[in-house]
Design an enzyme around this catalytic site. Structure first.
Site, PDB file in Angstrom:
ATOM      1  CD1 TRP A   1      85.892  32.786 -28.003  1.00 46.52           C
ATOM      2  CD2 TRP A   1      83.679  32.526 -27.967  1.00 46.52           C
ATOM      3  NE1 TRP A   1      85.472  33.039 -26.716  1.00 46.52           N
ATOM      4  CE2 TRP A   1      84.115  32.882 -26.661  1.00 46.52           C
ATOM      5  CE3 TRP A   1      82.326  32.302 -28.168  1.00 46.52           C
ATOM      6  CZ2 TRP A   1      83.240  33.024 -25.582  1.00 46.52           C
ATOM      7  CZ3 TRP A   1      81.443  32.441 -27.090  1.00 46.52           C
ATOM      8  CH2 TRP A   1      81.903  32.802 -25.814  1.00 46.52           C
ATOM      9  CG  ASP A   2      85.393  37.599 -28.469  1.00 49.77           C
ATOM     10  OD1 ASP A   2      85.727  36.423 -28.235  1.00 49.77           O
ATOM     11  OD2 ASP A   2      85.804  38.555 -27.807  1.00 49.77           O
TER      12      ASP A   2
ATOM     13  CE  LYS B   1      87.686  36.452 -18.452  1.00 48.81           C
ATOM     14  NZ  LYS B   1      88.720  35.985 -19.401  1.00 48.81           N
ATOM     15  CD  GLN B   2      83.201  34.865 -21.022  1.00 49.30           C
ATOM     16  OE1 GLN B   2      84.316  35.320 -20.875  1.00 49.30           O
ATOM     17  NE2 GLN B   2      82.655  34.691 -22.211  1.00 49.30           N
TER      18      GLN B   2
ATOM     19  CD  GLU C   1      88.648  32.743 -21.541  1.00 46.18           C
ATOM     20  OE1 GLU C   1      88.628  32.566 -22.760  1.00 46.18           O
ATOM     21  OE2 GLU C   1      89.064  33.811 -21.013  1.00 46.18           O
TER      22      GLU C   1
END
Length: 750
Positions: free
Chosen positions: A358-359, A592-593, A487
């Site tokens: 999906w990046d 995580k992000q 995640e």
């Protein structure tokens, strides 16, 4: 911080060879042309630790998964890009002894990746048998001809005695993936040919039990050397060799030039056609000098840089970072082939399997929109449209309607082997819809969204409408059992970002359905009952929020955790993904992000300054930034909030993530898709670029360390140069029709 390479504006260069950093050097000096690529490993054999990797776009293998395959709906295989036949192999013998930099003594080592022209040069002086011999290897993968790679080796006798030099130029199919689940070889050689100055191999991927296509690859090398060729044994089962040998007097030089063409069954459906193409292409380049082939290649790169270069004055590290990232991004993908996409490691390593994530839609599309022809981005959208059948299959495997685009794929079929990612991180369906919106909003071109794009949106909406459930107790629609962009949180209920994207997708699809033609509407066959149901979901979607804190809650139960900032974690326990158990990570509040902040970035103009500030101030201190995708979002949002120091800190992290090996994981390949982050941080962050109501907006500031920066953007047929220095910002229309642009709230006519 220890740096492996020097800080220079246009080069990735080092004058030291450290065996313990060999893999890191290989990652950093990777080459590619969108069709194929390779790590910067040595041409000659090296007996020390190395990861030899050559990868071909769209050529992959379905490797049987080790875990989970017995569960209903679980992917039966993990798709992976496979290490291709080693076509750069070029061994050198001095007086009968092969050179090996893991064993030999040498000096004057230089390794130089020229990013401006995309050429890798390596030189050193070898001391062997009391003699000194200088070597210079040059190689490139052509941007002008996608099937071509070339190497030029120059050897100079710097000693006082004559030396005997032998070149062994080869095509070697005895290769393996380090990440092969069962240590298998993936290539079966079908045919070899070996003559005095050329040779070829045709190989096919081994059979697999999953019915996915096998790939045939043909490689032909032609070698031009000053020395005469020598007879060598007939080809082995896996290797073809051309050998050249002769004496070098003191101060005398000799050269070998190796040209290789690589063709695959992706372009030629039969072996006969593949072999004919291989021969024809090889013949076309055989008579052309290395310099002329390189000139055609370098010209393409000059044109790319003319559109995309970002110039920074006052901070060479920042300058090198943005150029390195754009260089590696373009080496991976430049939109020539809608069958290909952008793997998170590109052609630089085996991790993530070389597949599409999906990046691409979330992070790469905004960059390509700004610095390449719109067709490049349209090809990325077409990639998904062409894989709708696979998306139907993925949804059906879960007992759901519509289309579920894969988290990881080569052909549209999900092929990742972690359940919590594969079938819980379903927000990617919304990210793909958002990319269609992004393209349409930026280019003003509605031809895709009103045709192929409407089909993609409709099938994604059908998936969301089936995946949500209605809570009678709360009288709202919810989505349970998901993983958001963070995640470090698996199998959660009502991830705000996922729910928000589902709601937005349904709303956007309904708006598009009002504009499609009668023929398209007939094909889509969306009933009034469906539309009514979708609207009901839009109206009653549950979005977790805490009014007291003024934040969107990442998911149900998140605020019940022991909320402590990252600064409370002892330094020796960071990064937590390398020091904590997975159980401890999942129970922690650490992110995580960007997750909620990913959504705030996507829809940055839909939230008030107070909402953006409250969410950033709450979530950023909890974020460990252990995803390569994290820093860019935080840089842009920090800039939007006028947190300039934080914006610059996060820019430096995203710009030099691999150059400085921030996450200690660059050995196995670069983070290609996150390399978009440095451009996004400058253009959307520091320069504040937005598209609002069909108008381009800028709100620039200059980082304290910098004296100026400058970039170009393409927008609806115009090329605009943005220059920012201590006196302010200047916009220049370089080409295209006049345009009104908003600059810091004032309309400027270009």
């Amino acid at each position: 911080m220890k740096r492996t390479f020097e800080i220079t504006p246009w080069h990735i260069v080092t004058h030291e060879f450290n065996p313990e950093d060999k893999r890191l050097q290989e990652s950093m000096t990777s080459l590619g042309n969108g069709n194929m690529g390779m790590r910067g490993f040595f041409e000659e054999d090296y007996s020390g630790d190395t990861l030899q990797g050559i990868y071909l776009g769209g050529v992959w293998f379905p490797d049987k998964t080790r875990v989970g395959w017995w569960k209903n709906g679980y992917p039966k295989y993990f798709g992976k890009v496979i290490n291709a036949i080693n076509f750069i192999k070029l061994n050198v013998l001095i007086n009968g002894e092969a050179i090996d930099l893991a064993q030999d003594r040498f000096s004057d080592f230089d390794l130089d990746l020229d990013m401006k022209q995309s050429q890798l040069t390596r030189s050193f002086t070898l001391t062997k048998g009391g003699q000194q011999i200088a070597f210079k290897f040059e190689r490139f993968i052509s941007a002008a001809q996608k099937e071509l790679s070339a190497i030029r080796l120059t050897v100079t006798n710097k000693g006082t005695d004559k030396v005997h030099v032998t070149f062994k130029s080869a095509l070697d199919a005895n290769v393996q993936n380090e990440d092969a689940n069962y240590d298998e070889h993936f290539w079966n050689v079908l045919k070899t040919s070996q003559n005095a100055n050329d040779g070829s191999i045709v190989a096919i991927t081994k059979e697999n039990p999953f019915g996915t296509p096998r790939f045939t690859v043909g490689m032909k090398m032609t070698n031009a050397a000053v020395f005469p060729s020598e007879d060598v044994a007939q080809p082995s089962e896996t290797e073809v060799v051309n050998q050249f040998s002769g004496d070098l007097d003191p101060n005398q030089s000799t050269q070998l030039i190796k040209r290789v063409v690589v063709v695959t069954s992706r372009d030629y459906e039969t072996q006969a056609k593949l072999e004919a193409a291989m021969a024809s292409l090889s013949e076309q380049v055989t008579g052309i000098s290395y310099d002329d082939l390189f000139e055609a290649h370098a010209k393409i790169w000059a044109e790319r840089w003319e559109k995309s270069d970002v110039e920074i004055e006052g901070d060479t590290g920042a300058q090198q970072g943005i150029r390195f990232n754009l260089y590696q991004l373009f080496s991976t993908y430049y939109g020539e082939d809608s069958r290909l996409n952008i793997g998170p490691k590109g052609f630089t390593g085996e991790k993530y399997g070389g597949a599409t994530y999906w990046d691409t839609e979330a992070f790469a599309v905004p960059v390509y929109l700004g610095i390449t022809d719109p067709q490049v981005t349209r090809n990325l959208l077409m990639y998904r449209y062409q894989q709708l059948d696979g998306a139907y299959h993925n949804a059906k495997e879960q007992g759901l309607k519509g289309a579920l685009f894969p988290m990881v794929t080569f052909d549209g079929i999900e092929c990742h082997n972690e359940w919590e990612i594969t079938f819980e991180e379903i927000h990617r369906n919304g990210d793909i819809a958002f990319a269609i919106y992004n393209y349409t909003r930026y280019t003003g071109d509605k031809s895709y969204v009103l045709n192929e794009g409407s089909k993609v949106l409709t099938e994604i909406s059908r998936f969301w409408a089936d995946r949500v459930h209605f809570s009678e107790r709360n009288q709202t629609y919810m989505i349970h059992g998901v993983t958001g962009p963070d995640e470090y949180e698996n199998n959660v209920d009502n991830n705000w970002y996922t729910n928000y994207l589902a709601q937005w997708t349904l709303k956007y699809t309904l708006a598009i359905l009002n504009d499609v033609s009668e023929d398209v509407a007939k094909d889509l066959n969306v009933s009034d009952a469906e539309k009514k149901h979708w609207q009901d979901i839009v109206d009653r979607m549950y979005l977790p929020e805490d009014k007291e804190l003024g934040i969107f809650v990442q998911h149900d139960g998140f605020l019940d955790k022991d909320i402590q900032p990252v600064s409370s974690i002892p330094a020796d326990q960071l990064p937590i993904n390398q020091n904590w158990s997975w159980d401890k990570i999942l129970r922690s509040p650490y992110i995580k992000q960007g997750d909620v902040l990913q959504g705030v970035w996507d829809f940055i103009d839909d939230f008030t300054p107070a909402q953006k500030k409250a969410n950033f101030d709450f979530y950023e201190p909890l974020t460990v930034h252990e995803s390569s995708l994290s820093a860019a979002i935080h840089s842009i949002l920090a800039a939007d909030l006028h947190y300039e120091d934080k914006a610059v800190e996060m820019y430096e992290r995203t710009a030099r993530l691999d150059l400085d090996n921030y996450n200690n994981d660059t050995n196995d390949g670069l983070h290609i898709t996150s390399m978009t982050g440095s451009w996004l941080a400058i253009v959307q962050g520091f320069a504040g670029m937005r598209v609002r109501d069909d108008q381009l907006h800028f709100a620039p500031f200059l980082p304290k360390k910098w004296t100026s920066y400058q970039f170009r953007v393409l927008f609806r047929g115009r090329s605009i140069q943005v220059h920012v220095d201590q006196t302010g910002a200047k916009l220049t229309l370089l080409s295209g029709e006049p345009l009104a642009v908003d600059l810091d709230g004032q309309t400027v006519q270009l």
